[in-house]
Design an enzyme around this catalytic site. Structure first.
Site, PDB file in Angstrom:
ATOM      1  N   SER A   1      -3.088   4.013   8.846  1.00  0.00           N
ATOM      2  CA  SER A   1      -3.237   5.087   7.863  1.00  0.00           C
ATOM      3  C   SER A   1      -4.668   5.603   7.923  1.00  0.00           C
ATOM      4  O   SER A   1      -5.582   4.862   8.329  1.00  0.00           O
ATOM      5  CB  SER A   1      -2.942   4.563   6.448  1.00  0.00           C
ATOM      6  OG  SER A   1      -3.359   5.488   5.452  1.00  0.00           O
TER       7      SER A   1
ATOM      8  N   TYR B   1      -3.725  -1.649  -0.448  1.00  0.00           N
ATOM      9  CA  TYR B   1      -3.239  -0.884   0.699  1.00  0.00           C
ATOM     10  C   TYR B   1      -4.376  -0.610   1.676  1.00  0.00           C
ATOM     11  O   TYR B   1      -4.220  -0.787   2.897  1.00  0.00           O
ATOM     12  CB  TYR B   1      -2.630   0.425   0.199  1.00  0.00           C
ATOM     13  CG  TYR B   1      -2.028   1.313   1.258  1.00  0.00           C
ATOM     14  CD1 TYR B   1      -0.770   1.043   1.779  1.00  0.00           C
ATOM     15  CD2 TYR B   1      -2.698   2.443   1.714  1.00  0.00           C
ATOM     16  CE1 TYR B   1      -0.202   1.872   2.736  1.00  0.00           C
ATOM     17  CE2 TYR B   1      -2.146   3.275   2.665  1.00  0.00           C
ATOM     18  CZ  TYR B   1      -0.902   2.982   3.177  1.00  0.00           C
ATOM     19  OH  TYR B   1      -0.341   3.812   4.122  1.00  0.00           O
TER      20      TYR B   1
END
Length: 254
Positions: free
Chosen positions: A143, A156
């Site tokens: 990401s 995350y």
């Protein structure tokens, strides 16, 4: 077809980016193992679309946050389709919460799915490649938040930052065995995980203002890079992260 005759496992491929990667691989000639956690019908739909391309497909339910499931997933995919050539570690999740309110259970769930699943699924595949004196391709879906802070998503970000270094480390450790390991770092892609932003006109406008290409990404934008990294066109590429974000990561405006 760049992946003709190849066999791939794509984790978390019943929807979103994983689904598009699985379908793109099939169009490129690969047989594909479709993995899902909870959406059996969606996974079967993906498998049906793969078979419609004239390729083989198998559906395997597994929670990659559980090490035993990682091993079983790889074993079942290998048994059904034969030796794997490509692994895409796509399964992931996020739980939004201020840092001071993150629970241990939520921390474990996010880290287990995003990081532990990537680690142990790759381990299960690589052990088989080594035993068979085979090379292979690993593509980790990371990401932009391996690079960009994301308040409210500390766990995350921690997981994706770890995937960045895991990708580099495995590329070095496994390179002499003919195994390449690369990552893709998507930005704002129009999938369910971003629905709270993309369906809010004000939030969407604010997001687009930070993207030089002035549009959200599509799952197909990520799948195209995945197909490249899985193919012989990327035979001399390893340890790299490809940012698929419309320029968002490096955008700065005075």
């Amino acid at each position: 077809m760049r992946l003709n005759g190849k066999t791939a496992l794509v984790t978390g491929s019943s929807r979103g980016i994983g689904r598009e990667i699985a379908l793109r691989f099939a169009r490129e000639g690969a047989d594909v193992a479709v993995n899902y956690y909870g959406s059996a019908d969606a996974a079967e739909e993906v498998a049906g679309a793969i078979r419609a391309e004239g390729r083989r497909a198998v559906v395997v339910q597994a929670d990659v946050g559980r090490t035993a499931d990682c091993e079983r997933l790889v074993a079942e995919a290998w048994q059904a389709l034969g030796p794997l050539d490509i692994l895409v570690n796509n399964a992931g999740m996020e739980i939004k919460a201020p840092f001071v309110e993150v629970t241990e259970a939520d921390f474990d769930r996010v880290i287990d799915t995003n990081l532990k699943g990537t680690f142990f699924t790759a381990q299960a595949v690589v052990r088989r490649w080594i035993a068979g004196d085979r090379g292979g391709r690993i593509v980790n879906i990371s990401s932009v938040h391996e690079e960009l802070s994301f308040p409210g998503h500390a766990t995350y970000c921690a997981a994706k930052g770890a995937i960045r270094m895991l990708t580099r480390d495995l590329a070095v450790e496994l390179g002499e065995r003919g195994i390449t390991v690369n990552a893709i770092a998507p930005g704002a892609i129009a999938t369910d995980i971003n629905r709270d932003v993309t369906e809010d006109p004000r939030a969407r406008a604010g997001l687009l203002a930070r993207i030089p290409l002035k549009r959200l990404g599509r799952p197909a934008d990520v799948a195209g890079i995945a197909a490249f990294l899985a193919s012989d066109d990327a035979a001399y590429v390893t340890g790299s992260t490809y940012f698929v974000d419309g320029g968002m990561t490096w955008f700065h405006e005075e």
